[in-house]
Design an enzyme around this catalytic site. Structure first.
Site, PDB file in Angstrom:
ATOM      1  N   GLY A  20      -0.949   0.949  10.011  1.00  0.00           N
ATOM      2  CA  GLY A  20       0.292   0.434  10.719  1.00  0.00           C
ATOM      3  C   GLY A  20       0.652  -1.255   9.934  1.00  0.00           C
ATOM      4  O   GLY A  20       1.675  -1.453  10.075  1.00  0.00           O
ATOM      5  N   ARG A  24      -3.189  -4.348   5.687  1.00  0.00           N
ATOM      6  CA  ARG A  24      -4.078  -3.454   5.385  1.00  0.00           C
ATOM      7  C   ARG A  24      -3.714  -2.496   4.370  1.00  0.00           C
ATOM      8  O   ARG A  24      -4.566  -1.963   3.668  1.00  0.00           O
ATOM      9  CB  ARG A  24      -4.462  -2.782   6.777  1.00  0.00           C
ATOM     10  CG  ARG A  24      -5.733  -1.767   6.688  1.00  0.00           C
ATOM     11  CD  ARG A  24      -6.316  -1.594   7.801  1.00  0.00           C
ATOM     12  NE  ARG A  24      -6.420  -2.464   8.755  1.00  0.00           N
ATOM     13  CZ  ARG A  24      -6.539  -2.435   9.995  1.00  0.00           C
ATOM     14  NH1 ARG A  24      -5.976  -1.210  10.728  1.00  0.00           N
ATOM     15  NH2 ARG A  24      -6.449  -3.558  11.083  1.00  0.00           N
ATOM     16  N   ARG A  43      11.449  -6.076   4.362  1.00  0.00           N
ATOM     17  CA  ARG A  43      10.885  -6.758   5.658  1.00  0.00           C
ATOM     18  C   ARG A  43       9.664  -6.990   5.816  1.00  0.00           C
ATOM     19  O   ARG A  43       8.890  -6.980   6.699  1.00  0.00           O
ATOM     20  CB  ARG A  43      11.177  -5.861   6.851  1.00  0.00           C
ATOM     21  CG  ARG A  43      12.690  -5.605   7.005  1.00  0.00           C
ATOM     22  CD  ARG A  43      13.093  -4.676   8.087  1.00  0.00           C
ATOM     23  NE  ARG A  43      14.685  -4.879   8.163  1.00  0.00           N
ATOM     24  CZ  ARG A  43      15.202  -4.856   9.234  1.00  0.00           C
ATOM     25  NH1 ARG A  43      14.689  -5.196  10.323  1.00  0.00           N
ATOM     26  NH2 ARG A  43      16.572  -4.684   9.153  1.00  0.00           N
ATOM     27  N   ARG A  87      -1.872   9.114   8.231  1.00  0.00           N
ATOM     28  CA  ARG A  87      -1.890   7.821   8.979  1.00  0.00           C
ATOM     29  C   ARG A  87      -3.442   7.498   9.016  1.00  0.00           C
ATOM     30  O   ARG A  87      -4.254   8.033   9.210  1.00  0.00           O
ATOM     31  CB  ARG A  87      -1.494   7.928  10.380  1.00  0.00           C
ATOM     32  CG  ARG A  87      -1.719   6.776  11.358  1.00  0.00           C
ATOM     33  CD  ARG A  87      -1.073   6.728  12.701  1.00  0.00           C
ATOM     34  NE  ARG A  87      -1.732   5.987  13.482  1.00  0.00           N
ATOM     35  CZ  ARG A  87      -1.724   4.591  13.516  1.00  0.00           C
ATOM     36  NH1 ARG A  87      -1.615   4.013  12.508  1.00  0.00           N
ATOM     37  NH2 ARG A  87      -2.450   3.951  14.492  1.00  0.00           N
ATOM     38  N   SER A  90      -5.960   2.131  13.698  1.00  0.00           N
ATOM     39  CA  SER A  90      -6.807   2.096  14.693  1.00  0.00           C
ATOM     40  C   SER A  90      -6.472   2.613  15.936  1.00  0.00           C
ATOM     41  O   SER A  90      -5.397   3.055  16.375  1.00  0.00           O
ATOM     42  CB  SER A  90      -7.257   0.589  14.857  1.00  0.00           C
ATOM     43  OG  SER A  90      -6.178  -0.057  15.249  1.00  0.00           O
ATOM     44  N   ASP A 204     -11.221  -0.426  19.852  1.00  0.00           N
ATOM     45  CA  ASP A 204     -11.576  -1.022  21.305  1.00  0.00           C
ATOM     46  C   ASP A 204     -11.563   0.034  22.089  1.00  0.00           C
ATOM     47  O   ASP A 204     -11.262   1.440  21.788  1.00  0.00           O
ATOM     48  CB  ASP A 204     -10.392  -2.080  21.814  1.00  0.00           C
ATOM     49  CG  ASP A 204      -8.880  -1.256  21.484  1.00  0.00           C
ATOM     50  OD1 ASP A 204      -8.321  -1.294  20.381  1.00  0.00           O
ATOM     51  OD2 ASP A 204      -8.547  -0.613  22.451  1.00  0.00           O
ATOM     52  N   ARG A 217     -14.564  -4.875  10.795  1.00  0.00           N
ATOM     53  CA  ARG A 217     -13.337  -4.130  10.450  1.00  0.00           C
ATOM     54  C   ARG A 217     -13.356  -3.487   9.214  1.00  0.00           C
ATOM     55  O   ARG A 217     -12.958  -2.208   9.055  1.00  0.00           O
ATOM     56  CB  ARG A 217     -12.064  -4.709  10.940  1.00  0.00           C
ATOM     57  CG  ARG A 217     -11.903  -4.943  12.326  1.00  0.00           C
ATOM     58  CD  ARG A 217     -10.764  -5.498  12.826  1.00  0.00           C
ATOM     59  NE  ARG A 217     -10.690  -5.701  14.116  1.00  0.00           N
ATOM     60  CZ  ARG A 217      -9.723  -5.262  14.928  1.00  0.00           C
ATOM     61  NH1 ARG A 217      -8.721  -4.582  14.409  1.00  0.00           N
ATOM     62  NH2 ARG A 217      -9.777  -5.523  16.174  1.00  0.00           N
TER      63      ARG A 217
HETATM   64  N1  HPA Z   1      -3.497   1.112  23.031  1.00  0.00           N
HETATM   65  C1  HPA Z   1      -2.577   1.527  21.930  1.00  0.00           C
HETATM   66  N2  HPA Z   1      -2.708   1.253  20.560  1.00  0.00           N
HETATM   67  C2  HPA Z   1      -3.948   1.072  20.323  1.00  0.00           C
HETATM   68  C3  HPA Z   1      -4.957   0.701  21.099  1.00  0.00           C
HETATM   69  C4  HPA Z   1      -4.951   0.991  22.438  1.00  0.00           C
HETATM   70  O1  HPA Z   1      -5.551   0.460  23.279  1.00  0.00           O
HETATM   71  N3  HPA Z   1      -6.017   0.308  20.312  1.00  0.00           N
HETATM   72  C5  HPA Z   1      -5.693   0.404  19.077  1.00  0.00           C
HETATM   73  N4  HPA Z   1      -4.607   1.010  18.860  1.00  0.00           N
END
Ligand code: HPA
Length: 236
Positions: A20, A24, A43, A87, A90, A204, A217
């Site tokens: 994304g 990165r 952009r 893709r 995370s 997370d 990371r």
């Molecule tokens: N929500 C949506 N997208 C994400 C999250 C999340 O908690 N963590 C990493 N990408």
């Protein structure tokens, strides 16, 4: 050149890895590719092309969310001839059995809506990964120490979610994690006869509130990039 990608024809490889985050993309290209060359920065969405074990690879940012990814993937496939799109990103964990730093290979990507919703109308299409890529990624992941899970994920339109009841149902129905791009990537790849997969690192956790410390990371994301490259080129 297209509206959103500044590369010349021939500067984009048939295999494209898509984080994304554009920074990165730069990190992954500089870390894993030989002779990475910046081919687009429209952009600020960086795209690099180089080689991995002699195979041409482009690493191009997707931006956050399905509308952004859809723009780049449409142009990569329709104008630049991309055939394999993976893709690397995370996600948030949604099962007790899924831990921070684990890798998830997304077999399917459920959603409330995608940019393709207008085509399907009342039909609930089931976006799924390419089996060849998924099975090769599973094999590559098995050789690593990182714990890997394979199953369904949820591609959400919101990071700051206001539907705890919906998340509860996702968890109840075995969804492993939440991110914001894979469902549209899979849908576009299937529409145009391409191969797609999402290889995700759990950064997370929705159930425990844990989050990956910033310094961890790079190493964990490195595993994900290697799994993606080995899935694309299993014989390399
Ligand atoms: N929500 C949506 N997208 C994400 C999250 C999340 O908690 N963590 C990493 N990408």
């Amino acid at each position: 050149m297209t509206v959103h990608i500044g590369a010349e024809k021939g500067e984009i490889a048939e295999t494209v890895l898509m984080p994304g985050d554009p920074y990165r993309a730069r990190w992954a290209a500089e870390t894993f590719l030989d002779n990475p060359k910046l081919v687009s920065e429209v952009r600020g969405m960086l795209g690099y092309t180089g080689t991995w074990r002699g195979n041409p690879v482009t690493i191009h940012g997707s931006g956050m969310g399905m509308p952004s990814l859809s723009i780049y993937v449409n142009e990569l496939i329709r104008d630049f001839g991309a055939k394999t799109l993976i893709r690397i990103g995370s996600c948030g964990g949604m099962q007790e059995t899924v831990g921070i730093r684990d890798v998830i290979l997304a077999m399917t990507a459920s959603s409330v809506s995608t940019p393709s919703r207008g085509i399907f109308r009342e039909f609930n299409f089931a976006p799924s990964a390419d089996w060849g890529l998924l099975s090769a990624a599973a094999k590559a992941a098995a050789a690593k120490e990182t714990t890997t899970h394979i199953g369904g994920i949820y591609s959400s339109d919101v990071f700051y979610d206001e539907r705890p009841d919906l998340n509860e149902q996702m968890t109840r129905h075995g969804i492993l994690g939440v991110e914001m791009e894979a469902a549209e990537l899979y849908t576009l790849a299937l529409r145009y006869g391409c191969r797609a997969l999402a290889v995700l690192t759990v950064s997370d956790h929705l159930l425990t509130g844990e989050a990956l410390p910033a310094e961890d990371r790079e190493t964990t994301f490195g595993d994900m990039v290697e799994i993606a490259l080995q899935a694309a080129f299993p014989d390399a």
